[in-house]
Write an enzyme that holds these catalytic residues in place. Structure first.
Site, mmCIF file in Angstrom:
data_model
loop_
_atom_site.group_PDB
_atom_site.id
_atom_site.type_symbol
_atom_site.label_atom_id
_atom_site.label_comp_id
_atom_site.label_asym_id
_atom_site.label_seq_id
_atom_site.Cartn_x
_atom_site.Cartn_y
_atom_site.Cartn_z
ATOM 1 N N LYS A 74 3.558 1.455 -4.657
ATOM 2 C CA LYS A 74 4.386 1.059 -6.172
ATOM 3 C C LYS A 74 3.562 0.721 -7.139
ATOM 4 O O LYS A 74 3.953 1.251 -8.481
ATOM 5 C CB LYS A 74 5.024 -0.349 -5.398
ATOM 6 C CG LYS A 74 5.836 -0.102 -4.234
ATOM 7 C CD LYS A 74 6.389 -1.639 -3.945
ATOM 8 C CE LYS A 74 5.468 -2.810 -3.543
ATOM 9 N NZ LYS A 74 4.738 -2.522 -2.345
ATOM 10 N N ALA A 95 0.831 -1.254 -0.045
ATOM 11 C CA ALA A 95 -0.066 -0.140 -0.062
ATOM 12 C C ALA A 95 0.877 1.327 -0.009
ATOM 13 O O ALA A 95 0.387 2.428 0.029
ATOM 14 C CB ALA A 95 -0.998 0.116 1.137
ATOM 15 N N SER A 96 2.069 0.940 -0.193
ATOM 16 C CA SER A 96 2.908 2.433 -0.206
ATOM 17 C C SER A 96 2.620 3.177 -1.604
ATOM 18 O O SER A 96 2.846 4.217 -1.765
ATOM 19 C CB SER A 96 4.406 2.030 -0.145
ATOM 20 O OG SER A 96 4.955 1.362 -1.066
ATOM 21 N N SER A 103 9.580 -6.441 -2.269
ATOM 22 C CA SER A 103 11.033 -7.100 -2.233
ATOM 23 C C SER A 103 11.557 -6.544 -1.058
ATOM 24 O O SER A 103 12.515 -5.634 -0.879
ATOM 25 C CB SER A 103 11.637 -6.484 -3.456
ATOM 26 O OG SER A 103 11.229 -5.227 -3.828
HETATM 27 N N1 LIG Z 1 0.850 9.791 -4.046
HETATM 28 C C1 LIG Z 1 0.280 8.595 -4.236
HETATM 29 N N2 LIG Z 1 0.840 7.654 -4.890
HETATM 30 C C2 LIG Z 1 0.581 6.198 -4.995
HETATM 31 N N3 LIG Z 1 -0.594 5.724 -4.534
HETATM 32 C C3 LIG Z 1 -1.330 6.653 -3.519
HETATM 33 C C4 LIG Z 1 -0.698 8.211 -3.496
HETATM 34 N N4 LIG Z 1 -1.731 8.655 -2.632
HETATM 35 C C5 LIG Z 1 -2.603 7.843 -2.518
HETATM 36 N N5 LIG Z 1 -2.494 6.721 -2.774
HETATM 37 C C6 LIG Z 1 -3.237 5.424 -2.822
HETATM 38 O O1 LIG Z 1 -2.482 4.297 -2.141
HETATM 39 C C7 LIG Z 1 -2.794 3.055 -2.391
HETATM 40 C C8 LIG Z 1 -1.402 2.300 -2.974
HETATM 41 O O2 LIG Z 1 -1.889 1.226 -3.253
HETATM 42 P P1 LIG Z 1 -0.861 0.233 -4.320
HETATM 43 O O3 LIG Z 1 -1.667 -1.078 -4.694
HETATM 44 O O4 LIG Z 1 -0.510 1.206 -5.339
HETATM 45 O O5 LIG Z 1 0.453 0.034 -3.371
HETATM 46 P P2 LIG Z 1 1.361 -1.373 -3.450
HETATM 47 O O6 LIG Z 1 2.728 -0.604 -2.965
HETATM 48 O O7 LIG Z 1 1.482 -1.764 -4.906
HETATM 49 O O8 LIG Z 1 0.929 -2.355 -2.376
HETATM 50 P P3 LIG Z 1 1.061 -3.834 -2.855
HETATM 51 O O9 LIG Z 1 2.640 -4.221 -2.122
HETATM 52 O O10 LIG Z 1 0.152 -4.493 -1.622
HETATM 53 O O11 LIG Z 1 1.044 -4.593 -4.029
HETATM 54 C C9 LIG Z 1 -3.854 3.121 -3.600
HETATM 55 O O12 LIG Z 1 -5.097 3.028 -3.069
HETATM 56 C C10 LIG Z 1 -3.619 4.591 -3.994
HETATM 57 O O13 LIG Z 1 -4.799 5.232 -4.731
HETATM 58 MG MG LIG Z 2 1.252 -3.362 -5.826
#
Ligand SMILES: Nc1ncnc2c1ncn2[C@@H]1O[C@H](COP(=O)(O)OP(=O)(O)OP(=O)(O)O)[C@@H](O)[C@H]1O
Ligand SMILES: [Mg+2]
Length: 208
Positions: A37, A34-35, A105
């Site tokens: 990526k 949820a960061s 990772s």
């Molecule tokens: N500036 C931003 N950049 C990216 N995502 C954001 C931002 N602000 C809010 N968000 C929200 O944060 C969430 C990030 O989810 P995302 O699936 O991209 O994370 P992830 O790092 O790929 O997680 P995972 O490892 O579980 O796949 C989304 O709901 C997105 O809309």
């Molecule tokens: Mg992801």
């Protein structure tokens, strides 16, 4: 281990790059669940495609549906997951494509292995492939509050074992090429930050 195998030299990377008019490299996103990526990598992929740059994203769950469907989330399986992804990213980069990887990772050693694979890819007069680590740095509290997949909730309830940041470690990069903070910058600003870096390194034509 396979024996009796011999590497077959074919076209050089330079020949491929010249024919396709672009250079391949790998942009490796790392950070907590949820960061952001996948969100930022997807926006960057779209941006690059609109510039006419061939780019392709390898993403966490998607890869586990196919290539890595035999792997779980133990440390050993996570190591193998990342090793395979690093090899595939390298192949994409070698084919003059920009490979974007968005996987938690969490282990530094795995990411170093991915970096080394790229660093050792120079041969036949070809330069080594560039490896750009993007640390998606946010406080875990923010990630947990976002929780778009409901995974933190399940991890807190003990329904998911070995969940990064809760019951499994996340080892932050020490020297990432780029750090983005998705709790402070919008998706567009994060993409712009990466694009500026790529332009500065001559990896994107500034005029495009
Ligand atoms: N500036 C931003 N950049 C990216 N995502 C954001 C931002 N602000 C809010 N968000 C929200 O944060 C969430 C990030 O989810 P995302 O699936 O991209 O994370 P992830 O790092 O790929 O997680 P995972 O490892 O579980 O796949 C989304 O709901 C997105 O809309
Ligand atoms: Mg992801």
């Amino acid at each position: 281990m396979a024996t009796n195998i011999t590497w077959h030299d074919g076209l050089t990377r330079r020949e491929r790059n010249e024919a396709r008019g672009q250079k391949g490299y790998t942009i490796w996103f790392t950070g907590l669940s949820a960061s952001g990526k996948s969100t930022v990598a997807t926006a960057l992929e779209q941006h690059l495609l609109h510039l006419g740059v061939a780019a392709y994203r390898l993403d966490g769950d998607n890869v586990r549906f196919g290539l890595n469907k035999d792997l779980g989330f133990s440390e050993k399986d996570r190591n193998e997951n990342i090793r395979r992804i690093a090899e595939v990213a390298k192949l994409f980069a070698d084919s003059s494509t920009v490979a974007l990887t968005s996987f938690i990772s969490p282990y530094r050693a795995d990411r170093e292995l991915a970096r080394e694979l790229h660093a050792k890819s120079g041969q036949n007069g070809d330069d080594a492939l560039e490896f750009i680590e993007v640390y998606v740095d946010i406080p875990i509290e923010v990630a947990e509050q976002r929780d778009p997949k409901g995974l933190y909730k399940k991890a807190r309830a003990g329904e998911i074992k070995e969940f990064t940041g809760i019951s499994a470690p996340y080892e932050a990069p020490e020297k990432p090429e780029i750090t983005i903070k998705t709790h402070e910058s919008s998706v567009e600003e994060c993409v712009a930050q990466i694009v500026t870096y790529l332009q500065g390194k001559g990896l994107l034509a500034a005029s495009k």
